[in-house]
Scaffold this motif. Structure first.
Motif, mmCIF file in Angstrom:
data_model
loop_
_atom_site.group_PDB
_atom_site.id
_atom_site.type_symbol
_atom_site.label_atom_id
_atom_site.label_comp_id
_atom_site.label_asym_id
_atom_site.label_seq_id
_atom_site.Cartn_x
_atom_site.Cartn_y
_atom_site.Cartn_z
ATOM 1 N N VAL A 158 0.935 -1.197 0.105
ATOM 2 C CA VAL A 158 0.027 -0.123 -0.063
ATOM 3 C C VAL A 158 0.832 1.190 0.069
ATOM 4 O O VAL A 158 1.695 1.298 0.782
ATOM 5 N N PRO A 159 0.443 2.146 -0.687
ATOM 6 C CA PRO A 159 1.358 3.498 -0.858
ATOM 7 C C PRO A 159 1.341 4.158 0.475
ATOM 8 O O PRO A 159 0.265 3.974 1.167
ATOM 9 N N ALA A 160 2.247 4.771 0.879
ATOM 10 C CA ALA A 160 2.554 5.591 2.159
ATOM 11 C C ALA A 160 1.378 6.495 2.278
ATOM 12 O O ALA A 160 0.829 7.315 1.269
ATOM 13 N N GLY A 161 0.629 6.517 3.165
ATOM 14 C CA GLY A 161 -0.690 7.376 3.590
ATOM 15 C C GLY A 161 -1.925 7.141 2.824
ATOM 16 O O GLY A 161 -2.782 7.768 3.339
ATOM 17 N N VAL A 162 -1.877 5.909 2.244
ATOM 18 C CA VAL A 162 -3.305 5.336 1.667
ATOM 19 C C VAL A 162 -3.927 4.454 2.683
ATOM 20 O O VAL A 162 -3.298 3.461 3.110
ATOM 21 N N GLU A 163 -5.237 4.667 2.802
ATOM 22 C CA GLU A 163 -5.786 3.696 3.887
ATOM 23 C C GLU A 163 -7.320 3.181 3.147
ATOM 24 O O GLU A 163 -7.597 3.645 2.154
ATOM 25 N N GLY A 164 -7.793 2.272 3.655
ATOM 26 C CA GLY A 164 -9.034 1.865 3.352
ATOM 27 C C GLY A 164 -9.256 0.739 2.330
ATOM 28 O O GLY A 164 -10.197 0.338 1.845
ATOM 29 N N PHE A 165 -7.928 0.234 1.799
ATOM 30 C CA PHE A 165 -7.925 -0.838 1.117
ATOM 31 C C PHE A 165 -7.385 -2.275 1.624
ATOM 32 O O PHE A 165 -6.222 -2.113 2.404
ATOM 33 N N CYS A 166 -8.217 -3.419 1.741
ATOM 34 C CA CYS A 166 -7.857 -4.491 2.448
ATOM 35 C C CYS A 166 -6.452 -5.124 1.436
ATOM 36 O O CYS A 166 -6.529 -5.065 0.319
ATOM 37 N N THR A 167 -5.620 -5.804 2.312
ATOM 38 C CA THR A 167 -4.365 -6.213 1.528
ATOM 39 C C THR A 167 -3.963 -7.815 1.557
ATOM 40 O O THR A 167 -3.055 -8.307 1.222
ATOM 41 N N THR A 168 -4.758 -8.458 2.356
ATOM 42 C CA THR A 168 -4.659 -9.854 2.431
ATOM 43 C C THR A 168 -5.983 -10.618 2.315
ATOM 44 O O THR A 168 -7.061 -10.044 2.505
ATOM 45 N N TYR A 169 -5.724 -11.852 2.237
ATOM 46 C CA TYR A 169 -7.222 -12.620 1.758
ATOM 47 C C TYR A 169 -8.137 -12.637 3.200
ATOM 48 O O TYR A 169 -9.231 -12.275 3.280
ATOM 49 N N ALA A 170 -7.392 -12.785 4.488
ATOM 50 C CA ALA A 170 -8.156 -12.485 5.791
ATOM 51 C C ALA A 170 -8.811 -11.243 5.924
ATOM 52 O O ALA A 170 -9.922 -11.163 6.265
ATOM 53 N N GLU A 171 -7.994 -10.111 5.654
ATOM 54 C CA GLU A 171 -8.686 -8.677 5.832
ATOM 55 C C GLU A 171 -9.683 -8.658 4.607
ATOM 56 O O GLU A 171 -10.855 -8.085 5.100
ATOM 57 N N CYS A 172 -9.445 -9.011 3.448
ATOM 58 C CA CYS A 172 -10.592 -8.742 2.518
ATOM 59 C C CYS A 172 -11.826 -9.706 2.753
ATOM 60 O O CYS A 172 -13.093 -9.278 2.695
ATOM 61 N N SER A 173 -11.695 -10.821 3.439
ATOM 62 C CA SER A 173 -12.891 -11.632 3.623
ATOM 63 C C SER A 173 -13.562 -11.251 4.629
ATOM 64 O O SER A 173 -14.993 -11.465 4.882
ATOM 65 N N ALA A 174 -13.007 -10.434 5.853
ATOM 66 C CA ALA A 174 -13.550 -9.808 7.019
ATOM 67 C C ALA A 174 -14.335 -8.631 6.453
ATOM 68 O O ALA A 174 -15.546 -8.585 7.115
ATOM 69 N N SER A 175 -13.834 -7.961 5.429
ATOM 70 C CA SER A 175 -14.398 -6.701 5.186
ATOM 71 C C SER A 175 -15.552 -7.057 4.048
ATOM 72 O O SER A 175 -16.681 -6.363 4.122
ATOM 73 N N TYR A 176 -15.248 -7.874 3.186
ATOM 74 C CA TYR A 176 -16.172 -8.016 2.134
ATOM 75 C C TYR A 176 -16.435 -9.587 1.860
ATOM 76 O O TYR A 176 -15.893 -10.135 0.881
ATOM 77 N N SER A 177 -17.208 -10.110 2.911
ATOM 78 C CA SER A 177 -17.168 -11.629 2.967
ATOM 79 C C SER A 177 -18.097 -12.021 1.673
ATOM 80 O O SER A 177 -17.994 -13.190 1.206
ATOM 81 N N ASP A 178 -19.319 -11.355 1.238
ATOM 82 C CA ASP A 178 -20.040 -11.749 0.144
ATOM 83 C C ASP A 178 -19.082 -11.954 -1.021
ATOM 84 O O ASP A 178 -19.423 -13.213 -1.608
ATOM 85 N N ALA A 179 -18.505 -10.938 -1.521
ATOM 86 C CA ALA A 179 -17.654 -11.017 -2.634
ATOM 87 C C ALA A 179 -16.595 -11.933 -2.585
ATOM 88 O O ALA A 179 -16.206 -12.882 -3.442
ATOM 89 N N MET A 180 -15.703 -12.088 -1.518
ATOM 90 C CA MET A 180 -14.809 -13.294 -1.327
ATOM 91 C C MET A 180 -15.192 -14.483 -1.422
ATOM 92 O O MET A 180 -14.470 -15.400 -2.175
ATOM 93 N N SER A 181 -16.439 -14.967 -0.701
ATOM 94 C CA SER A 181 -17.041 -16.106 -0.879
ATOM 95 C C SER A 181 -17.342 -16.495 -1.943
ATOM 96 O O SER A 181 -17.275 -17.785 -2.479
ATOM 97 N N LYS A 182 -17.734 -15.372 -3.046
ATOM 98 C CA LYS A 182 -18.299 -15.960 -4.105
ATOM 99 C C LYS A 182 -17.191 -16.139 -5.255
ATOM 100 O O LYS A 182 -17.184 -17.007 -6.062
ATOM 101 N N TRP A 183 -15.905 -15.383 -4.812
ATOM 102 C CA TRP A 183 -14.565 -15.923 -5.759
ATOM 103 C C TRP A 183 -14.387 -17.210 -5.352
ATOM 104 O O TRP A 183 -13.809 -18.119 -6.027
#
Length: 357
Positions: A158-183
């Motif tokens: 992630v670029p310095a100072g940038v926030e709000g983007f998940c960066t691992t499978y665990a993070e993305c699954s926790a924040s966007y469970s529907d999309a990740m479960s469908k993938w």
């Protein structure tokens, strides 16, 4: 790998050679030959794959790796070597790049500009933000499901100072469970679908249905990018909204987004960011095809808005069988690529099919 100044020169030359954005280079997405075809071609640190999704070649490499990993399970998709549905996303990313949509729209940095790092994808770009989700989610899921190798761990930079983007499978699954479960469901369905004894056209329609379910769930998840639209002109914002609306139609039809079919839909897309005062079909420096596609996208969204969203709902109801989905794909192709195709035919089809399904 080519040096960045050389890559920048390639892109600049490609854009100036044609009035429409260059999507292909030697028959493949722009700069495809410079992307990683093996996971080892991506940055690694302490045994963990650490690519930067904010670098064009890294992000395009996600698609390259996914296509290579899933092709063995998609023989039923067709006879060409470019039948994988992920080619559509790879080409879409190339269009965003060469049309200038991945650059910093605020003007506060030179990220993505010809005067700066042409491979840079700006976190302030609406288009780059939307594509962050549609590139990283399937890539992280593919790694988790073992398609990129055994026990592959990924941590996105992630670029310095940038926030709000998940960066691992665990993070993305926790924040966007529907999309990740469908993938996950998509990648898990590949092997059993390839081994199924049903006819190939049914296999194809089935896996594309799972693919588009994941795609649309990801598109809905990327609504967090909407605030970035304010960086653009009213006309570009309107186009972005129409572009998102059009995804509802291609998804419901289980569009086969291979390289050949995707090219038909992507070639006529606007080759530059729209400015204040751009009104299709009368934008002088855009081609007739670009003006037509802008007009049709706008028409589809406006009609749906006037009808309170009922046109999309009727279309989805009409796409109730493999037969109607095939007809739907043909109509979408004619509507978006043929200026002489009457919109009334499209409306008649929706009305007829939505009541008979």
């Amino acid at each position: 790998m080519l040096r960045l100044p050389v890559l920048g020169l390639l892109l600049v030359s490609a854009v100036t050679l044609s009035s429409s954005a260059v999507i292909l280079e030697n028959g493949l997405p722009i700069l495809w030959s410079q992307t990683a075809s093996q996971v080892t071609g991506l940055p690694m640190e302490d045994g963990i794959v650490t690519p930067s999704p904010w670098h064009y070649l890294n992000r395009q490499s996600f698609y390259h790796l996914i296509i290579g990993a899933t092709d063995p399970y998609m023989g039923y998709m067709g006879t060409a070597q470019t039948e994988n549905p992920f080619w559509g996303l790879a080409m879409q990313l190339g269009w965003m790049q060469t049309s200038g949509r991945l650059a910093d729209p605020t003007g506060s940095t030179t990220c993505g500009l010809q005067t700066g790092d042409t491979m840079c994808i700006s976190p302030e770009s609406f288009w780059g933000c939307i594509n962050y989700y549609t590139s990283t989610f399937p890539f992280l899921s593919a790694a988790q499901q073992g398609f990129l190798g055994e026990n592959i761990q990924v941590k996105l930079q992630v670029p310095a100072g940038v926030e709000g983007f998940c960066t691992t499978y665990a993070e993305c699954s926790a924040s966007y469970s529907d999309a990740m479960s469908k993938w996950d469901a998509f990648f898990q369905a590949l092997k059993p679908t390839s081994e199924s004894t049903v006819p190939d056209n049914e296999k194809k329609d089935s896996i594309l249905g799972v693919y588009w379910a994941a795609q649309m769930a990801t598109t809905y998840a990327s609504s967090t990018c909407n605030a970035k639209k304010s960086h653009y002109s009213t006309e570009e914002q309107s186009f972005a909204n129409s572009w998102l609306n059009s995804a509802e139609y291609v998804a419901a039809a289980h569009f086969h987004s291979n390289l050949e079919k995707s090219l038909l839909f992507l070639n006529p897309l606007p080759s530059r960011i729209l400015r204040e005062g751009d009104v299709a079909p009368n934008i002088a420096d855009l081609s007739q095809e670009e003006n037509h596609s802008l007009s049709i996208f706008s028409w589809m969204r406006n009609i749906n808005t006037i009808l309170g969203g009922s046109m999309v709902r009727m279309w989805k109801r009409a796409m109730c069988s493999l037969t109607t989905r095939e007809r739907g794909k043909e109509l979408l192709e004619k509507l978006t690529t043929s200026p002489s195709f009457p919109t009334s035919t499209f409306l008649s089809f929706i009305t007829e099919m939505s009541t008979t399904c």
